[in-house]
Motif scaffolding. Structure first.
Motif, short mmCIF file in Angstrom:
data_model
loop_
_atom_site.label_atom_id
_atom_site.label_comp_id
_atom_site.label_asym_id
_atom_site.label_seq_id
_atom_site.Cartn_x
_atom_site.Cartn_y
_atom_site.Cartn_z
N ALA A 111 6.55 -2.07 6.89
CA ALA A 111 7.09 -1.96 5.54
C ALA A 111 8.54 -1.49 5.57
N GLY A 112 8.83 -0.48 6.39
CA GLY A 112 10.19 0.01 6.48
C GLY A 112 11.16 -1.01 7.04
N ASP A 113 10.69 -1.76 8.06
CA ASP A 113 11.56 -2.75 8.70
C ASP A 113 11.84 -3.95 7.79
N LEU A 114 10.82 -4.40 7.06
CA LEU A 114 10.97 -5.60 6.23
C LEU A 114 11.41 -5.27 4.80
N GLY A 115 11.53 -3.98 4.48
CA GLY A 115 12.02 -3.58 3.18
C GLY A 115 11.05 -3.81 2.04
N VAL A 116 9.74 -3.59 2.30
CA VAL A 116 8.73 -3.73 1.26
C VAL A 116 7.88 -2.47 1.23
N SER A 117 7.00 -2.37 0.23
CA SER A 117 6.10 -1.22 0.16
C SER A 117 4.97 -1.37 1.17
N VAL A 118 4.31 -0.26 1.44
CA VAL A 118 3.17 -0.31 2.36
C VAL A 118 2.05 -1.19 1.81
N PRO A 119 1.71 -1.10 0.51
CA PRO A 119 0.69 -2.04 -0.01
C PRO A 119 1.09 -3.50 0.16
N ALA A 168 3.02 -4.69 2.54
CA ALA A 168 2.84 -4.96 3.97
C ALA A 168 1.36 -5.15 4.29
N GLY A 169 0.51 -4.44 3.56
CA GLY A 169 -0.93 -4.59 3.78
C GLY A 169 -1.44 -5.99 3.49
N GLN A 170 -0.70 -6.74 2.68
CA GLN A 170 -1.11 -8.11 2.40
C GLN A 170 -0.97 -9.01 3.63
N LEU A 171 -0.23 -8.57 4.63
CA LEU A 171 -0.19 -9.31 5.90
C LEU A 171 -1.56 -9.30 6.55
N VAL A 172 -2.24 -8.15 6.45
CA VAL A 172 -3.60 -8.04 6.99
C VAL A 172 -4.57 -8.86 6.15
N THR A 173 -4.44 -8.75 4.82
CA THR A 173 -5.32 -9.49 3.92
C THR A 173 -5.17 -10.99 4.11
N ALA A 174 -3.93 -11.46 4.19
CA ALA A 174 -3.68 -12.90 4.35
C ALA A 174 -4.28 -13.42 5.65
N PHE A 175 -4.16 -12.64 6.71
CA PHE A 175 -4.73 -13.04 8.00
C PHE A 175 -6.25 -13.15 7.89
N ALA A 176 -6.89 -12.11 7.34
CA ALA A 176 -8.35 -12.08 7.26
C ALA A 176 -8.90 -13.19 6.37
N LEU A 177 -8.28 -13.39 5.21
CA LEU A 177 -8.78 -14.41 4.28
C LEU A 177 -8.56 -15.82 4.83
N THR A 178 -7.40 -16.05 5.45
CA THR A 178 -7.15 -17.36 6.05
C THR A 178 -8.16 -17.65 7.14
N LEU A 179 -8.43 -16.66 7.96
CA LEU A 179 -9.40 -16.84 9.04
C LEU A 179 -10.79 -17.13 8.48
N ALA A 180 -11.18 -16.37 7.46
CA ALA A 180 -12.52 -16.54 6.89
C ALA A 180 -12.71 -17.92 6.28
N VAL A 181 -11.68 -18.42 5.58
CA VAL A 181 -11.79 -19.73 4.94
C VAL A 181 -11.67 -20.86 5.96
#
Length: 411
Positions: free
Chosen positions: A46-54, A56-69
């Protein structure tokens, strides 16, 4: 050949089989590390890419949902390919996605790169599992799957702590390390895995198992029990805060290692059991055991030693469930193994996501130390569903043994 010669031949065959399976286990280890390690790196990302922690958490969500589908869809699309080529293609995409993430200059590119990595990861576990089944004699297939799934398990016990350690220097280094694991796995598979061709079947035939109640109940039970386990695991740090606060700095890491070691032991124990005993009984034992361990968690999390022992035993029930459910699926429809394994991967990752959400919402009306109670409810439903399915299927004949085509004999 005398008895001694027979024993030597068996040992040599076992060692050769393990050498073939190790690159497959390394591939699943890379996928598991990639899937779970990002959560610990979110503040730095989050600090490196200039976004909030939540965000940045969508990086985890996007990975999991893409994998599941993507897992069941891509597993079916790649099923005509031999397993070696399918793994090579998947690992190439996986490595490129992680390299792109490591090089991402901004958040949108990082998000796109995580989706690309997930598309590669989506079929790796399923394809590696079906390859392991194909190159292993029927009497050893449970142990073969345990070794391959053990790579995924080991990622939670070893990959996550090491990834976070590397990421404490620079989060991008962790992605480079995951990409390197993918490259090594691809080389190992290219060198050691024989060509493995699954039986030629139509799309209708491959989809036929989805009409069987047994398949659906196994997938539902897997989703429910994983949701139960990850309701607790996602918040294990907060749950064990009383035990770890004031102790040594690595106290939580000790609990996580105990859990991961338990999962790994449960993997291999279940693999041995399903080669010797009816898989349904092993599944019920694993699911019921997990229910009990989750239910008693509030009594164990306030003392470090007790929490560590509890985590190890609880982890073993989680590891047993993963292997036996996959074994039960492959016994139903071997020709549809890639798609069934893909659906199983989807059930696991959806369960992980559901568990995280349930654990978060439950804290609005429960103390974090009591999360094991709603988790146990999910696990007991999974156990009940499995018991009901087993009773309904008692009068039905068991399916025939799977057959595979390959360019060399099974080991």
């Amino acid at each position: 050949m005398n008895r001694t010669d027979d024993g030597v031949a068996v040992q040599q065959g076992s060692r050769h089989a393990v050498r073939l399976l190790l690159p497959l286990a390394l591939a699943t280890f890379a996928v598991g590390t990639d899937a779970f390690v990002m959560a610990g790196l979110l503040p730095a990302i989050a600090g490196d890419l200039g976004v909030s922690v939540p965000a940045a958490g969508q990086l985890v969500t996007a990975f999991a949902l893409t994998l599941a589908v993507a897992a069941p869809v891509l597993s079916w699309l790649l099923s005509p390919l031999d397993r070696r080529k399918a793994l090579q293609l998947a690992l190439i995409v996986f490595v490129l996605g992680n390299v792109a993430t490591a090089l991402s200059p901004n958040y949108p590119i990082a998000l796109s790169a995580r989706i690309l990595a997930a598309l590669g990861a989506a079929t790796i576990t399923a394809t590696a599992s079906s390859a392991a089944v194909a190159i292993t004699p029927a009497e050893r297939r449970g142990r073969a799957m345990a070794l391959v799934i053990g790579g995924l398990t080991l990622s939670t016990a070893l990959g996550m702590p090491l990834g976070n350690l590397i990421g404490s220097v620079d989060w991008r280094l962790t992605l480079w390390a995951v990409a390197a694991l993918g490259v090594v796995a691809a080389i190992g598979i290219s060198v050691s895995l024989p060509t493995v061709v699954l039986p030629a079947t139509s799309l209708t035939a491959r989809l036929a198992p989805l009409r069987q109640p047994k398949v659906l109940t196994i997938l539902v039970a897997t989703l429910l029990v994983m949701a139960g386990h990850y309701t607790v695991y996602t918040y294990i740090g907060a749950m064990t805060a009383e035990a770890t606060t004031g102790s040594f700095p690595q106290a939580l890491t000790l609990i996580l290692f105990a859990w991961g070691d338990g999962v790994l032991a449960g993997n291999f124990f279940a693999g041995y059991l399903v080669d010797k005993r009816p898989a349904l009984g092993v599944a019920i034992a694993a699911l019921a055991g997990g229910t009990v361990l989750l239910a008693i968690s509030p009594l164990t999390v306030s003392h470090l030693t007790i929490a560590s022992v509890w985590a190890a035993v609880w982890g073993a029930t989680d590891g047993m469930a993963s292997v036996v459910q996959q074994h039960r699926l492959i016994s139903i429809a071997p020709a549809s193994a890639p798609m069934l394994f893909g659906l199983n991967s989807s059930a696991i990752y959806v369960g992980v996501a559901v568990g995280g959400v349930l654990g978060g919402f439950s804290q609005d009306w429960l103390s974090v130390t009591l999360l094991g109670l709603p988790a146990a409810v999910l696990a007991v439903v999974a156990t009940t569903v499995t018991l009901a399915e087993g009773r309904a299927a008692q009068a039905k004949p068991s399916p025939g043994a799977p057959e595979y085509s390959r360019d060399q004999p099974a080991l």
